[in-house]
Design a protein around this motif. Structure first.
Motif, PDB file in Angstrom:
ATOM      1  N   TYR A  35      -5.893  -4.089  10.492  1.00 56.68           N
ATOM      2  CA  TYR A  35      -5.472  -3.637   9.158  1.00 56.68           C
ATOM      3  C   TYR A  35      -6.475  -4.157   8.136  1.00 56.68           C
ATOM      4  O   TYR A  35      -6.408  -5.296   7.682  1.00 56.68           O
ATOM      5  CB  TYR A  35      -4.046  -4.094   8.856  1.00 56.68           C
ATOM      6  N   LYS A  36      -7.435  -3.295   7.798  1.00 57.15           N
ATOM      7  CA  LYS A  36      -8.571  -3.683   6.974  1.00 57.15           C
ATOM      8  C   LYS A  36      -8.244  -3.522   5.493  1.00 57.15           C
ATOM      9  O   LYS A  36      -7.756  -2.479   5.068  1.00 57.15           O
ATOM     10  CB  LYS A  36      -9.786  -2.829   7.335  1.00 57.15           C
ATOM     11  N   ALA A  37      -8.558  -4.559   4.730  1.00 53.63           N
ATOM     12  CA  ALA A  37      -8.222  -4.548   3.304  1.00 53.63           C
ATOM     13  C   ALA A  37      -8.876  -3.376   2.583  1.00 53.63           C
ATOM     14  O   ALA A  37      -8.284  -2.798   1.664  1.00 53.63           O
ATOM     15  CB  ALA A  37      -8.649  -5.869   2.666  1.00 53.63           C
ATOM     16  N   GLU A  38     -10.081  -2.997   3.003  1.00 50.53           N
ATOM     17  CA  GLU A  38     -10.779  -1.908   2.327  1.00 50.53           C
ATOM     18  C   GLU A  38     -10.161  -0.539   2.598  1.00 50.53           C
ATOM     19  O   GLU A  38     -10.526   0.459   1.964  1.00 50.53           O
ATOM     20  CB  GLU A  38     -12.262  -1.887   2.731  1.00 50.53           C
ATOM     21  N   GLU A  39      -9.202  -0.475   3.549  1.00 52.15           N
ATOM     22  CA  GLU A  39      -8.548   0.793   3.852  1.00 52.15           C
ATOM     23  C   GLU A  39      -7.164   0.914   3.208  1.00 52.15           C
ATOM     24  O   GLU A  39      -6.406   1.831   3.522  1.00 52.15           O
ATOM     25  CB  GLU A  39      -8.401   0.964   5.369  1.00 52.15           C
ATOM     26  N   ALA A  40      -6.851   0.005   2.300  1.00 56.47           N
ATOM     27  CA  ALA A  40      -5.510   0.001   1.701  1.00 56.47           C
ATOM     28  C   ALA A  40      -5.195   1.323   1.010  1.00 56.47           C
ATOM     29  O   ALA A  40      -4.106   1.889   1.157  1.00 56.47           O
ATOM     30  CB  ALA A  40      -5.389  -1.151   0.704  1.00 56.47           C
ATOM     31  N   LYS A  41      -6.163   1.869   0.242  1.00 56.32           N
ATOM     32  CA  LYS A  41      -5.913   3.113  -0.482  1.00 56.32           C
ATOM     33  C   LYS A  41      -5.785   4.317   0.443  1.00 56.32           C
ATOM     34  O   LYS A  41      -5.194   5.332   0.078  1.00 56.32           O
ATOM     35  CB  LYS A  41      -7.029   3.349  -1.494  1.00 56.32           C
ATOM     36  N   GLU A  42      -6.336   4.196   1.658  1.00 55.30           N
ATOM     37  CA  GLU A  42      -6.243   5.290   2.629  1.00 55.30           C
ATOM     38  C   GLU A  42      -4.998   5.186   3.505  1.00 55.30           C
ATOM     39  O   GLU A  42      -4.744   6.054   4.339  1.00 55.30           O
ATOM     40  CB  GLU A  42      -7.490   5.293   3.528  1.00 55.30           C
ATOM     41  N   TYR A  54       4.347   8.322   0.388  1.00 49.44           N
ATOM     42  CA  TYR A  54       4.873   6.969   0.486  1.00 49.44           C
ATOM     43  C   TYR A  54       6.230   6.888   1.192  1.00 49.44           C
ATOM     44  O   TYR A  54       6.440   6.061   2.066  1.00 49.44           O
ATOM     45  CB  TYR A  54       4.985   6.353  -0.910  1.00 49.44           C
ATOM     46  N   LEU A  55       7.146   7.741   0.794  1.00 52.66           N
ATOM     47  CA  LEU A  55       8.487   7.659   1.353  1.00 52.66           C
ATOM     48  C   LEU A  55       8.484   7.961   2.851  1.00 52.66           C
ATOM     49  O   LEU A  55       9.122   7.256   3.648  1.00 52.66           O
ATOM     50  CB  LEU A  55       9.425   8.615   0.621  1.00 52.66           C
ATOM     51  N   SER A  56       7.759   9.008   3.256  1.00 51.67           N
ATOM     52  CA  SER A  56       7.691   9.385   4.674  1.00 51.67           C
ATOM     53  C   SER A  56       7.029   8.278   5.490  1.00 51.67           C
ATOM     54  O   SER A  56       7.483   7.944   6.590  1.00 51.67           O
ATOM     55  CB  SER A  56       6.919  10.686   4.849  1.00 51.67           C
ATOM     56  N   ARG A  57       5.966   7.703   4.938  1.00 49.98           N
ATOM     57  CA  ARG A  57       5.251   6.669   5.674  1.00 49.98           C
ATOM     58  C   ARG A  57       6.068   5.381   5.743  1.00 49.98           C
ATOM     59  O   ARG A  57       5.949   4.615   6.704  1.00 49.98           O
ATOM     60  CB  ARG A  57       3.883   6.412   5.048  1.00 49.98           C
ATOM     61  N   TYR A  58       6.918   5.137   4.747  1.00 46.30           N
ATOM     62  CA  TYR A  58       7.803   3.980   4.812  1.00 46.30           C
ATOM     63  C   TYR A  58       8.833   4.164   5.930  1.00 46.30           C
ATOM     64  O   TYR A  58       9.141   3.224   6.681  1.00 46.30           O
ATOM     65  CB  TYR A  58       8.508   3.771   3.473  1.00 46.30           C
ATOM     66  N   GLY A  59       9.370   5.376   6.055  1.00 37.81           N
ATOM     67  CA  GLY A  59      10.275   5.670   7.163  1.00 37.81           C
ATOM     68  C   GLY A  59       9.592   5.497   8.506  1.00 37.81           C
ATOM     69  O   GLY A  59      10.191   4.976   9.462  1.00 37.81           O
ATOM     70  N   GLY A  77       0.793  -1.217   0.000  1.00 38.98           N
ATOM     71  CA  GLY A  77       0.000   0.000   0.000  1.00 38.98           C
ATOM     72  C   GLY A  77       0.827   1.268   0.000  1.00 38.98           C
ATOM     73  O   GLY A  77       0.285   2.374   0.045  1.00 38.98           O
ATOM     74  N   LEU A  78       2.149   1.126  -0.056  1.00 39.14           N
ATOM     75  CA  LEU A  78       3.039   2.290  -0.074  1.00 39.14           C
ATOM     76  C   LEU A  78       3.634   2.512  -1.460  1.00 39.14           C
ATOM     77  O   LEU A  78       4.692   3.131  -1.612  1.00 39.14           O
ATOM     78  CB  LEU A  78       4.170   2.102   0.950  1.00 39.14           C
ATOM     79  N   GLY A  79       2.954   1.992  -2.466  1.00 36.60           N
ATOM     80  CA  GLY A  79       3.396   2.220  -3.833  1.00 36.60           C
ATOM     81  C   GLY A  79       4.300   1.143  -4.384  1.00 36.60           C
ATOM     82  O   GLY A  79       4.809   1.278  -5.499  1.00 36.60           O
ATOM     83  N   TYR A  80       4.525   0.058  -3.618  1.00 35.43           N
ATOM     84  CA  TYR A  80       5.387  -1.028  -4.091  1.00 35.43           C
ATOM     85  C   TYR A  80       4.499  -2.190  -4.541  1.00 35.43           C
ATOM     86  O   TYR A  80       3.666  -2.673  -3.775  1.00 35.43           O
ATOM     87  CB  TYR A  80       6.334  -1.492  -2.999  1.00 35.43           C
ATOM     88  N   ALA A  81       4.694  -2.627  -5.764  1.00 37.25           N
ATOM     89  CA  ALA A  81       3.792  -3.615  -6.335  1.00 37.25           C
ATOM     90  C   ALA A  81       4.354  -5.033  -6.233  1.00 37.25           C
ATOM     91  O   ALA A  81       5.564  -5.241  -6.362  1.00 37.25           O
ATOM     92  CB  ALA A  81       3.516  -3.282  -7.803  1.00 37.25           C
TER      93      ALA A  81
END
Length: 494
Positions: free
Chosen positions: A436-443, A378-383, A316-320
């Motif tokens: 960690y709810k699957a429906e909240e992945a985009k949020e 993404y980068l900040s949240r990964y840190g 969910g942080l932009g890594y596929a």
């Protein structure tokens, strides 16, 4: 005035009842905390024990955690090609969560019986049996084709993995003093962070090179390949894991006597009597221990949720797809280093409560920042994920060392440790599978981050409160005895 002094002394005697040592289990007629031990001989003994015990114990837990948490990798492995676990078993995200929870239900139910059997059947025999069983079950999970099959196999996996971690913590009480255990527990628990790092790397490799090999999808190969080492290693554990200092052949008679004297006050012994109903009753009714259990509940939810959902969080942080597997490695790698350093410092300064409070607060800050940052940062949240994982994992070993340091009946040590993980850890871990709810992945999974932040701040507050309570109890005992510690009595540890 005399009545007040008498009342204070009676209260102190009540404290002493909870801090008096189990004299029935000692060969010595009187126990003191000032046993004369040659420092050089003690250092040499500890080094010898460490080489035999710590790497093997850490390796056992590494394999256990690898087999336990790989379902998180299997969930998203090769999802883009339609060969993921959810796709091929027809499971929904809700059913996947149920399967995770069922494992933890079994985990909570079987921890106490497992610790009792560890003492009755010898650690080497019981742990080897558990290893072979969970390895075989993990391999079997590679053949699951439905939600029902996955859930049933995960329940069995929970049955046989339940006793390992509390068993290893209990096992260390046969070999090390209270002030030495946090660092050893840390090496064992930190192997879980290594397993998380290796698990992501292994999943990346298997997903890249083994999908549809022999007609099997990569997630099936993941379970098969990671289950085999546990089965093979069980044979080595049967023969190589030392049971008690009194029974091993690689210690001299002088070293065995030194080991006995070292643990006369602060440890358990292989020759101790089995736990009686009175021991169990005393432990169950020692209400201060429930403060430890409550604190452990607070840390278990972050531990569980990170263990199972880090691949989903990184996705969910932009890594596929496969890159999401690889990006789980740095958070676990940093957490490993921080855990070791924290535990070393906690043992070095004999201050476990404050170390756990500080690291849980740091972890809470990481989750809090993840919750309030924009979903696309993404980068900040990964840190922040790295900070959160480091704090959440690193505060656990000092907590476990702190608990075992404040259990005064050696016969009931295994019960108290198992209750800590069963009553505190298992419910907390069950909660962790839902947040960690699957429906909240985009949020950006805000619910999971908020819940973990709140619980970790609660852990920090609980550690400080319990530390102050123990300080008050110790001060009252010392005042009633003219500043001296009565013979055969231990003060509460911090």
């Amino acid at each position: 005035m005399a009545d007040l002094n008498q009342q204070e002394k009676r209260k102190a005697e009540d404290d002493v009842e909870h801090g008096v040592l189990d004299k029935e289990n000692s060969d010595s007629p009187s126990l003191t905390t000032n046993l004369q031990v040659d420092p050089a001989a003690e250092t040499a003994l500890i080094r010898t024990q460490d080489l035999r015990i710590v790497p093997l114990s850490a390796s056992i837990y590494f394999l256990c955690y690898l087999d336990r948490s790989n379902i998180g990798n299997a969930k998203i492995l090769n999802h883009s090609s339609g060969h993921s676990m959810l796709t091929e078993t027809g499971m929904t995200n809700h059913q996947f969560t149920i399967a995770l929870m069922i494992f933890l239900v079994a985990y909570g139910l079987f921890e106490v019986p497992s610790n009792i059997l560890l003492k009755k059947l010898r650690p080497s025999r019981w742990i080897a049996f558990l290893m072979f069983s969970w390895g075989a079950i993990t391999i079997g999970l590679g053949g699951a084709n439905s939600y029902g099959a996955v859930t049933g196999v995960r329940f069995l996996l929970g049955v046989f993995e339940a006793g390992l971690f509390p068993g290893l913590v209990y096992y260390l009480t046969f070999w090390y003093k209270n002030t030495e255990r946090s660092l050893r527990v840390s090496f064992i628990l930190a192997s879980a962070t290594l397993a998380g790092a290796f698990g992501g790397a292994i999943a990346f490799g298997i997903g890249n090179g083994m999908d549809q090999v022999k007609g099997l999808s990569a997630w099936r190969w993941l379970f098969i390949i990671e289950g085999i080492p546990s089965c093979l290693s069980a044979v080595l554990v049967w023969f190589w894991l030392p049971d008690y200092p009194e029974t091993v052949g690689w210690l001299t008679a002088e070293q065995k006597e030194l080991a006995r004297r070292r643990l006369e006050v602060e440890g358990s012994k292989g020759t101790d009597k089995a736990m009686s109903w009175q021991d169990a009753k005393t432990t169950l009714l020692d209400w201060r221990l429930y403060g430890h259990y409550l604190i452990y509940f607070g840390i278990s939810t972050p531990f569980s949720s990170l263990s199972l959902f880090t691949p989903s969080i990184t996705a969910g942080l932009g890594y596929a797809d496969l890159k999401a597997q690889l990006m789980t490695v740095p958070p676990y790698g940093v957490a490993y280093v921080v855990s070791i350093l924290t535990s070393y410092s906690a043992d070095r300064f004999n201050s476990r409560a404050l170390h756990s409070a500080a690291l849980s607060a740091i972890g809470a800050a990481g989750f809090l920042a993840s919750a309030v940052l924009p979903a696309d940062a993404y980068l900040s949240r990964y840190g922040c994920l790295i900070v959160a994982a480091s704090g959440a994992f690193a505060c656990i070993p000092p907590l476990l060392g702190w608990l075992s340091a404040n259990i005064f009946s050696t016969a009931a040590t295994g019960l108290a440790i198992a209750l800590n993980i069963g009553l505190g850890g298992a419910p907390g871990q069950i909660a962790g599978v839902w947040i960690y709810k699957a429906e909240e992945a985009k949020e950006g999974y805000p619910t999971g981050h908020w819940v973990n932040a709140a619980l970790l701040f609660g852990v920090a507050a609980g550690c400080i409160a319990l530390r102050m309570y123990y300080g008050w109890r110790n001060s009252r005992t010392l005042r009633a005895n003219g500043g001296a510690v009565p013979e055969g009595v231990r003060l509460f540890a911090y």
